[in-house]
Write a protein that holds these residues in place. Structure first.
Motif, PDB file in Angstrom:
ATOM      1  N   ALA A 107       1.293   8.233  -3.888  1.00 22.50           N
ATOM      2  CA  ALA A 107       0.360   8.423  -5.061  1.00 22.50           C
ATOM      3  C   ALA A 107      -1.075   8.800  -4.657  1.00 22.50           C
ATOM      4  N   GLY A 108      -1.061   8.976  -3.501  1.00 22.18           N
ATOM      5  CA  GLY A 108      -2.635  10.150  -3.612  1.00 22.18           C
ATOM      6  C   GLY A 108      -3.926   8.554  -2.802  1.00 22.18           C
ATOM      7  N   LEU A 109      -3.196   7.486  -2.270  1.00 23.64           N
ATOM      8  CA  LEU A 109      -4.699   6.166  -2.577  1.00 23.64           C
ATOM      9  C   LEU A 109      -4.844   7.571   0.288  1.00 23.64           C
ATOM     10  N   THR A 110      -6.099   7.808   0.405  1.00 25.26           N
ATOM     11  CA  THR A 110      -6.304   7.760   1.725  1.00 25.26           C
ATOM     12  C   THR A 110      -7.138   6.550   2.397  1.00 25.26           C
ATOM     13  N   HIS A 111      -7.621   6.292   1.411  1.00 29.95           N
ATOM     14  CA  HIS A 111      -8.542   5.522   2.059  1.00 29.95           C
ATOM     15  C   HIS A 111      -9.547   4.093   1.646  1.00 29.95           C
ATOM     16  N   VAL A 112      -9.122   3.190   2.048  1.00 31.74           N
ATOM     17  CA  VAL A 112      -9.318   2.172   2.413  1.00 31.74           C
ATOM     18  C   VAL A 112     -10.597   0.729   2.059  1.00 31.74           C
ATOM     19  N   TYR A 113     -11.665   0.268   1.592  1.00 31.31           N
ATOM     20  CA  TYR A 113     -12.418  -0.505   1.538  1.00 31.31           C
ATOM     21  C   TYR A 113     -12.386  -1.665   1.337  1.00 31.31           C
ATOM     22  N   LEU A 127       0.780  -1.069  -0.082  1.00 31.85           N
ATOM     23  CA  LEU A 127       0.374  -0.142  -0.028  1.00 31.85           C
ATOM     24  C   LEU A 127       0.587   1.742  -0.331  1.00 31.85           C
ATOM     25  N   ALA A 128       2.059   1.355   1.187  1.00 28.06           N
ATOM     26  CA  ALA A 128       3.162   2.185   0.822  1.00 28.06           C
ATOM     27  C   ALA A 128       2.853   3.348  -0.136  1.00 28.06           C
ATOM     28  N   LEU A 149      -8.807  12.737   4.667  1.00 29.18           N
ATOM     29  CA  LEU A 149      -8.721  13.831   3.500  1.00 29.18           C
ATOM     30  C   LEU A 149      -7.549  14.729   3.463  1.00 29.18           C
ATOM     31  N   ASP A 150      -6.875  14.820   2.746  1.00 26.76           N
ATOM     32  CA  ASP A 150      -5.775  16.081   3.505  1.00 26.76           C
ATOM     33  C   ASP A 150      -5.605  16.855   1.153  1.00 26.76           C
ATOM     34  N   LEU A 151      -6.244  17.765   0.599  1.00 21.99           N
ATOM     35  CA  LEU A 151      -5.866  18.208  -0.055  1.00 21.99           C
ATOM     36  C   LEU A 151      -5.078  19.585   0.426  1.00 21.99           C
ATOM     37  N   PRO A 152      -5.077  19.812  -0.742  1.00 17.78           N
ATOM     38  CA  PRO A 152      -3.506  21.697  -0.575  1.00 17.78           C
ATOM     39  C   PRO A 152      -4.990  22.681  -0.448  1.00 17.78           C
ATOM     40  N   GLN A 180      -0.876   2.624  10.348  1.00 17.38           N
ATOM     41  CA  GLN A 180       0.422   2.414  10.274  1.00 17.38           C
ATOM     42  C   GLN A 180       0.665   3.537   9.121  1.00 17.38           C
ATOM     43  N   LEU A 181      -0.199   3.571   8.375  1.00 19.14           N
ATOM     44  CA  LEU A 181       0.026   4.043   6.549  1.00 19.14           C
ATOM     45  C   LEU A 181      -0.966   5.476   6.947  1.00 19.14           C
ATOM     46  N   ASP A 182      -1.766   5.549   8.603  1.00 19.79           N
ATOM     47  CA  ASP A 182      -2.535   6.537   8.672  1.00 19.79           C
ATOM     48  C   ASP A 182      -4.012   6.920   7.282  1.00 19.79           C
ATOM     49  N   LEU A 183      -3.997   5.683   6.994  1.00 15.02           N
ATOM     50  CA  LEU A 183      -5.153   5.873   5.646  1.00 15.02           C
ATOM     51  C   LEU A 183      -6.635   5.345   6.539  1.00 15.02           C
ATOM     52  N   SER A 184      -7.795   6.120   5.652  1.00 17.28           N
ATOM     53  CA  SER A 184      -9.062   5.718   6.828  1.00 17.28           C
ATOM     54  C   SER A 184      -9.962   4.490   6.185  1.00 17.28           C
ATOM     55  N   LEU A 185     -10.359   3.631   6.787  1.00 19.77           N
ATOM     56  CA  LEU A 185     -10.998   2.234   6.750  1.00 19.77           C
ATOM     57  C   LEU A 185     -12.519   2.342   6.904  1.00 19.77           C
ATOM     58  N   ASP A 186     -13.427   1.685   5.512  1.00 23.09           N
ATOM     59  CA  ASP A 186     -14.483   1.465   5.833  1.00 23.09           C
ATOM     60  C   ASP A 186     -13.916  -0.087   5.475  1.00 23.09           C
ATOM     61  N   PHE A 187     -15.733  -1.389   6.414  1.00 26.19           N
ATOM     62  CA  PHE A 187     -15.243  -2.289   6.311  1.00 26.19           C
ATOM     63  C   PHE A 187     -16.324  -2.826   6.109  1.00 26.19           C
ATOM     64  N   GLY A 188     -16.883  -4.338   5.168  1.00 29.08           N
ATOM     65  CA  GLY A 188     -17.552  -4.746   5.548  1.00 29.08           C
ATOM     66  C   GLY A 188     -17.856  -6.258   6.161  1.00 29.08           C
TER      67      GLY A 188
END
Lengths: 283, 534
Positions: B291-297, B285-286, B441-444, B329-337
């Motif tokens: 490249a811009g990934l912020t969220h993982v389902y 994932l790193a 979400l972190d945008l300029p 660890q990667l500071d990604l937000s998450l949602d899940f089924g």
């Protein structure tokens, strides 16, 4: 083509009451006329089956138009999804105090916010200031002139529009006047002026993933049965209900329910404590 | 299209919450071959009738995503016919592909069903109809024959996805969105064989298996077009499993990421992907995060070992915890089924699942969903239930009872109690998930606020934990009671307690939304209640 989300809700918290929960496809720009709802609404009371829960109609919010005629709720459909909410209040013993209770109502979000809408009161002795939303009807002398704030913190991009007294009182511009000794509730309506009407609550200006759980949980075959059932909400907490019972009739399940409710409160307190500590650690 | 025939006019009707890439690929494919395609969103029959009157389509194609919408489609198609629409009416989608006979029986005005992937089939159908050829000979369709439903030969050897033009998005008004967000697809299909999922059988019906990936450079070209020409800032990858397919798939994903970085898209373009827990590793994932990934389902589905075997997920519950750690660890937000219940659940498996949820999401890092597995057509689970004689159907929906009748009571009560949280329109959980997404979400022009994120996590955690407590209390009750019923006083009391708590969460959500709107980076805390804390 916007949908109108039609529900009945309990004032001021917004919990849905009853099974009405439907989306009505509508055409933007057309009027919605004569939505009708019951003046009095009864639901089964699981805690006391002999005394159904009783709700009294307060007002309509139809596409952002507020009115107090239960049988003629009307508004105009905006270009996006919107709401038609019949707001009700539980009927029960009150404290009988003489007061004017105000609420800041965010029309587009179809919700009461916790901020006071009050900027000032004349006589000043009738209001204790700060975020207090209640004005005394007895402190000081003469009519109470309550001036609304133009904006409140929790409501963004919207300004005070007008007062909507639910009982006694007359409003002129931002000032609501209630005679000394009068008791009433009053909504201070805050509204955008972009013609957008009331937005359906699940639509947000914030982006986010539109969640499609895996697999989709919209379990229609059983959900339909569930939605047909009336749903009741208690107005006092579990401990208070148990304490009112005859001690000999308190069951293990009563105590278990008290424990669950306390745990729910502890969960909130713990979350608050964690958050406060996190903020303190950063300072 | 041959030189001798005119362009077919095709009206595509689809439910569209996010960009519906299914019909948008169909539209672009038809246009590439010289036909006209118009997309109208399905809400009710009004706009469809209006569009049909304006266009006078040769074909009206309905995309059926949700099986429960069949009655609405039936009514809309009947109204369409009554309004004078003469075009050939067809329906496609997963349910239509697997159950064409049931669909043709349910919708009398339907002419045909397009089965499985539809690009070539719809093109052939359009061409046959305007040239006057026998459309009944088109491969990949079903229709009413003289005696029975006729199913034509399935299509084989679907072409490379790179032969398809990008989906037609010309009518999507991204500029009107506060933060423009588009769906994109880098692949089709999935290499896994989860028992509750019909993806693998759907694509197998079209002669393909596994996951077919597009040329990564062409994918990045599309990303760049969406970002630079259309102003899109968030990409929602609709790939069923963005990392599925072993090392090759990881390399493919990393190529997309590195090419995206090389072109500078990572500065102001953010992603959301879906993947499995056993693929959610820091090393995989790193590069995507860069490249811009912020969220993982994450397709968690269950935290019970026996459930995971029934679901054919092919790994134990610990894998989910490792995935959760990697995302944190990667500071990604998450949602899940998550399917708290499946057809072979036991009281113990449900208890294990609740315990799992406490460990996995008790801290509020993600809103915790829970539901029951539905036996969708085309799945191994549906076949197994049918073989066991446990599947029954009504209104085109398949259903089942649990092996332990106490779980039926538990489930009925759970559905009633948590409808406002998990299931109904605008439910509390969807808000918590949106806010979680938002808070990472972190945008300029919209930097992330750690304070806002902490507040969202606190509210989510309190709600999750109370939901778990109440689930557990309900489960204890049905276990200790001889003949439990959903309307029993204790279960109703639990429901009331949750509804009260849910109201408070909704109030917190209002506060969080106001906080987000104001972009306040620091909350003012003075009391010991969560409502004031946020």
């Amino acid at each position: 083509m916007p949908n109108i989300h039609r529900t009945n809700r309990q004032f001021p918290g917004g919990a849905q009451i009853g099974a009405t929960n439907e989306n009505i496809p509508s055409t933007a720009g057309l009027p919605v006329n004569n939505l009708s709802t019951d003046l009095d609404f009864f639901l089964p009371n699981p805690a006391d089956p002999a005394h159904p829960l009783h709700y009294r109609f307060l007002f309509w919010n139809v596409c952002g138009t507020i009115s107090n005629d239960a049988h003629h709720g009307s508004g105009t459909v905006p270009s996006s999804d919107t709401v038609a909410t019949a707001w009700y209040v539980p009927v029960g013993p009150g404290d009988g105090g003489a007061a004017i209770v105000t609420y800041a109502f965010w029309v587009e979000h179809d919700a009461v916010v916790s901020d006071t809408p009050i900027l000032s009161v004349n006589p000043a002795a009738a209001w204790s200031g700060g975020n207090n939303t209640v004005v005394s009807s007895t402190a000081g002398t003469g009519p109470r002139a309550i001036t609304a704030r133009d904006t409140v913190a929790s409501i963004t991009n919207a300004n005070f529009d007008h007062w909507f007294p639910l009982g006694a009182g007359n409003a002129t511009d931002a000032v609501l006047t209630v005679l000394q000794g009068g008791s009433t509730w009053a909504l201070a309506l805050y509204q955008h002026h972009d013609g957008g009407g009331a937005r359906k609550p699940d639509k947000t200006t914030k982006p986010g993933p539109i969640q499609i759980p895996d697999p989709g949980p919209l379990d229609r075959s059983r959900m339909i049965d569930v939605l047909k059932k009336a749903q009741a909400q208690s107005s006092t907490d579990r401990l208070a209900q148990v304490l009112k019972k005859d001690q000999s009739s308190i069951s293990d399940d009563d105590l278990r329910a008290v424990a669950v409710e306390m745990k729910a409160n502890i969960n909130r307190q713990q979350a608050a404590l964690d958050l406060v500590n996190a903020n303190l650690a950063k300072k | 299209m041959t030189a001798t025939c005119r362009a077919a006019r095709v009206l595509l009707v689809a439910f569209e919450d996010q960009d519906n890439l299914g019909v948008r690929y169909l539209a672009s494919f038809l246009r590439k071959h010289g036909h006209e395609a118009t997309i109208v969103t399905f809400g009710n029959s009004g706009p469809v009738i209006e569009a049909a009157a304006r266009i006078d389509p040769d074909i009206i194609g309905f995309s059926l995503i949700f099986q429960y919408m069949v009655p609405e489609f039936r009514d809309a198609i009947a109204e369409l016919r009554a309004s004078g629409a003469r075009g050939h009416v067809t329906v496609g989608g997963h349910y239509a592909s697997f159950e064409p006979a049931a669909l043709l029986a349910a919708i009398p005005d339907l002419d045909s069903v397009v089965r499985f992937e539809g690009e070539e089939t719809l093109l052939d159908l359009a061409t046959a109809i305007i040239t006057g050829d026998d459309w009944r000979s088109v491969a990949g369709i079903a229709f009413r024959g003289e005696r029975d439903v006729a199913v034509t030969a399935p299509r084989q050897g679907t072409r490379s996805l790179d032969d398809y033009p990008w989906p037609d998005r010309h009518d999507i008004r991204y500029e009107e969105q506060e933060i423009p967000m588009a769906s994109i697809l880098g692949s089709r299909g999935c290499p896994w064989q989860c028992s509750f999922c019909s993806i693998i059988t759907f694509y197998a019906g079209n002669g393909t298996k596994g996951r077919r990936r597009r040329d990564p450079i062409d994918v990045v070209d599309e990303m760049e077009h969406l970002h630079r020409d259309r102003g899109v800032e968030i990409l929602l990858w609709q790939d069923d499993d963005f990392l599925g397919g072993g090392r090759d798939a990881i390399r493919w994903a990393h190529t997309v990421a590195s090419e995206s970085v090389k072109r500078g898209l990572h500065h102001s373009l953010r992603w959301k992907i879906s993947c499995r827990s056993d693929e959610a590793k820091v090393s995989s994932l790193a590069p995507l995060v860069e490249a811009g990934l912020t969220h993982v389902y994450l397709g968690v589905e269950s935290g019970d070992a026996s459930d995971l075997r029934h679901l054919n997920k092919l790994f134990p519950p610990d894998v989910h915890f490792r995935a959760g750690e990697a995302l944190r660890q990667l500071d990604l937000s998450l949602d899940f089924g998550f399917m708290l219940l499946q057809p072979w659940s036991t009281l113990q498996s449900v208890r294990n699942n609740i315990d799992f949820l406490r460990r996995f999401a008790g801290d509020g890092y993600a809103g915790a969903p829970f539901c029951r597995m539905l036996p969708y057509v085309g799945t191994a689970a549906e076949t197994r239930l049918r073989d066991e004689g446990r599947l029954f159907e009504h209104d085109l929906l398949a259903d089942y009872l649990f092996l332990d009748p106490r779980l039926d009571v538990f489930y009925s009560w759970m559905l009633e109690t948590f409808t406002c949280r998990n299931f109904d329109d605008g439910n509390t959980l969807s808000w918590l998930c949106r806010l979680t997404f938002d808070s990472h979400l972190d945008l300029p022009h919209r930097p992330a606020s750690p304070t806002f994120r902490a507040a969202v996590q606190a509210v989510t955690g309190a709600n999750n934990r109370t939901a778990f407590d109440i689930l557990e209390s309900g489960l204890d009750y049905v276990e200790r009671t001889s003949k439990p019923a959903p309307d029993d006083d204790f279960l109703q009391m639990l429901k009331e307690i949750y509804h009260d708590h849910d109201s408070r969460t909704r109030s917190d959500i209002d506060s969080l939304r106001a906080m987000a709107d104001r972009a306040i980076a620091a909350s003012e805390c003075g009391t010991d209640t969560l409502a004031c804390a946020v």
